[in-house]
Scaffold this motif. Structure first.
Motif, PDB file in Angstrom:
ATOM      1  N   ALA A 155       0.975  -1.191   0.087  1.00 50.33           N
ATOM      2  CA  ALA A 155      -0.065  -0.127  -0.111  1.00 50.33           C
ATOM      3  C   ALA A 155       1.004   1.242   0.153  1.00 50.33           C
ATOM      4  CB  ALA A 155      -0.991  -0.044   1.112  1.00 50.33           C
ATOM      5  N   PHE A 156       0.391   2.207  -0.652  1.00 52.71           N
ATOM      6  CA  PHE A 156       1.077   3.364  -0.807  1.00 52.71           C
ATOM      7  C   PHE A 156       0.218   4.667  -0.384  1.00 52.71           C
ATOM      8  CE2 PHE A 156       3.053   0.850  -4.099  1.00 52.71           C
ATOM      9  CZ  PHE A 156       4.282   0.749  -3.478  1.00 52.71           C
ATOM     10  N   THR A 157       0.673   5.731   0.023  1.00 51.41           N
ATOM     11  CA  THR A 157      -0.183   7.098  -0.024  1.00 51.41           C
ATOM     12  C   THR A 157       0.187   7.883  -0.924  1.00 51.41           C
ATOM     13  OG1 THR A 157       1.508   8.001   1.605  1.00 51.41           O
ATOM     14  CG2 THR A 157       0.011   6.843   2.751  1.00 51.41           C
ATOM     15  N   LEU A 158      -0.376   9.153  -1.329  1.00 47.36           N
ATOM     16  CA  LEU A 158      -0.137   9.980  -2.177  1.00 47.36           C
ATOM     17  C   LEU A 158       1.416  10.498  -2.074  1.00 47.36           C
ATOM     18  CD1 LEU A 158      -3.511  11.863  -2.514  1.00 47.36           C
ATOM     19  CD2 LEU A 158      -2.502  10.018  -4.334  1.00 47.36           C
ATOM     20  N   GLU A 159       1.782  10.445  -0.745  1.00 50.48           N
ATOM     21  CA  GLU A 159       3.047  11.052  -0.378  1.00 50.48           C
ATOM     22  C   GLU A 159       4.216  10.183  -0.837  1.00 50.48           C
ATOM     23  OE1 GLU A 159       0.591  11.306   1.622  1.00 50.48           O
ATOM     24  OE2 GLU A 159      -0.038  13.266   1.274  1.00 50.48           O
ATOM     25  N   THR A 160       3.966   8.760  -0.634  1.00 50.79           N
ATOM     26  CA  THR A 160       4.902   7.774  -0.771  1.00 50.79           C
ATOM     27  C   THR A 160       4.980   7.013  -1.989  1.00 50.79           C
ATOM     28  OG1 THR A 160       3.868   6.142   0.538  1.00 50.79           O
ATOM     29  CG2 THR A 160       5.034   7.503   1.681  1.00 50.79           C
ATOM     30  N   ILE A 161       4.032   7.035  -2.898  1.00 50.95           N
ATOM     31  CA  ILE A 161       3.883   6.338  -4.340  1.00 50.95           C
ATOM     32  C   ILE A 161       4.893   6.396  -5.102  1.00 50.95           C
ATOM     33  CG2 ILE A 161       2.587   8.027  -5.486  1.00 50.95           C
ATOM     34  CD1 ILE A 161       0.906   5.627  -6.390  1.00 50.95           C
TER      35      ILE A 161
ATOM     36  N   PRO B  23       7.306   6.896  -8.298  1.00 50.77           N
ATOM     37  CA  PRO B  23       6.835   7.676  -9.479  1.00 50.77           C
ATOM     38  C   PRO B  23       6.683   6.743 -10.742  1.00 50.77           C
ATOM     39  CG  PRO B  23       9.037   8.566  -8.606  1.00 50.77           C
ATOM     40  CD  PRO B  23       8.718   7.297  -7.723  1.00 50.77           C
ATOM     41  N   GLU B  24       7.082   5.552 -10.757  1.00 48.32           N
ATOM     42  CA  GLU B  24       6.718   4.523 -12.109  1.00 48.32           C
ATOM     43  C   GLU B  24       5.558   4.082 -11.684  1.00 48.32           C
ATOM     44  OE1 GLU B  24       9.224   2.248  -8.907  1.00 48.32           O
ATOM     45  OE2 GLU B  24       9.377   4.081  -9.710  1.00 48.32           O
ATOM     46  N   ILE B  25       5.014   4.053 -10.375  1.00 46.91           N
ATOM     47  CA  ILE B  25       3.604   3.428 -10.080  1.00 46.91           C
ATOM     48  C   ILE B  25       2.431   4.489 -10.588  1.00 46.91           C
ATOM     49  CG2 ILE B  25       1.949   2.513  -8.409  1.00 46.91           C
ATOM     50  CD1 ILE B  25       4.290   0.892  -7.492  1.00 46.91           C
ATOM     51  N   GLU B  26       2.856   5.755 -10.124  1.00 48.12           N
ATOM     52  CA  GLU B  26       2.020   6.929 -10.130  1.00 48.12           C
ATOM     53  C   GLU B  26       1.878   7.179 -11.753  1.00 48.12           C
ATOM     54  OE1 GLU B  26       1.930  11.573  -8.794  1.00 48.12           O
ATOM     55  OE2 GLU B  26       3.746  10.536  -8.728  1.00 48.12           O
ATOM     56  N   ASP B  27       3.015   6.973 -12.466  1.00 48.76           N
ATOM     57  CA  ASP B  27       2.990   7.236 -13.955  1.00 48.76           C
ATOM     58  C   ASP B  27       1.970   6.305 -14.517  1.00 48.76           C
ATOM     59  OD1 ASP B  27       4.723   9.344 -13.620  1.00 48.76           O
ATOM     60  OD2 ASP B  27       6.544   8.179 -14.534  1.00 48.76           O
ATOM     61  N   GLY B  28       2.048   4.970 -14.120  1.00 50.79           N
ATOM     62  CA  GLY B  28       1.187   4.146 -14.748  1.00 50.79           C
ATOM     63  C   GLY B  28      -0.269   4.108 -14.374  1.00 50.79           C
ATOM     64  N   ILE B  29      -0.505   4.766 -13.081  1.00 52.89           N
ATOM     65  CA  ILE B  29      -2.131   4.960 -12.699  1.00 52.89           C
ATOM     66  C   ILE B  29      -2.607   6.156 -13.290  1.00 52.89           C
ATOM     67  CG2 ILE B  29      -3.312   5.717 -10.825  1.00 52.89           C
ATOM     68  CD1 ILE B  29      -1.720   4.043  -8.972  1.00 52.89           C
ATOM     69  N   LEU B  30      -1.567   7.260 -13.595  1.00 51.80           N
ATOM     70  CA  LEU B  30      -2.095   8.536 -14.433  1.00 51.80           C
ATOM     71  C   LEU B  30      -2.432   8.090 -15.947  1.00 51.80           C
ATOM     72  CD1 LEU B  30       0.159  11.115 -12.763  1.00 51.80           C
ATOM     73  CD2 LEU B  30      -2.437  10.881 -12.532  1.00 51.80           C
ATOM     74  N   ALA B  31      -1.542   7.153 -16.311  1.00 54.35           N
ATOM     75  CA  ALA B  31      -1.798   6.698 -17.991  1.00 54.35           C
ATOM     76  C   ALA B  31      -3.062   6.185 -18.202  1.00 54.35           C
ATOM     77  CB  ALA B  31      -0.605   6.111 -18.427  1.00 54.35           C
ATOM     78  N   LEU B  32      -3.275   5.055 -17.083  1.00 49.98           N
ATOM     79  CA  LEU B  32      -4.532   4.305 -17.109  1.00 49.98           C
ATOM     80  C   LEU B  32      -5.666   5.473 -16.839  1.00 49.98           C
ATOM     81  CD1 LEU B  32      -3.775   1.224 -15.015  1.00 49.98           C
ATOM     82  CD2 LEU B  32      -4.268   1.112 -17.399  1.00 49.98           C
ATOM     83  N   ALA B  33      -5.733   6.273 -16.105  1.00 47.38           N
ATOM     84  CA  ALA B  33      -6.898   7.331 -15.898  1.00 47.38           C
ATOM     85  C   ALA B  33      -6.931   8.116 -17.166  1.00 47.38           C
ATOM     86  CB  ALA B  33      -6.307   8.062 -14.740  1.00 47.38           C
TER      87      ALA B  33
END
Length: 49
Positions: free
Chosen positions: A20-26, A28-38
């Protein structure tokens, strides 16, 4: 649920690699993937209506 009960139940899943991650600890590569899916989801929804 008590901490002891949680610890007992979580020991039954030693191969569970979920994290599990928070917005502060996610990372970058996972954040990028989530944003691309969104973004893809928004584009796909735009074609339906």
């Amino acid at each position: 649920m008590s901490i002891d009960e949680f610890n007992k139940l979580s020991k039954d899943r030693p191969g569970d690699a979920r994290t599990a991650f928070t917005l502060e600890t996610i990372p970058p590569e996972i954040e990028d993937g989530i944003l691309a899916l969104a973004d893809q989801f928004e584009r796909d929804q735009g074609h339906d209506g």
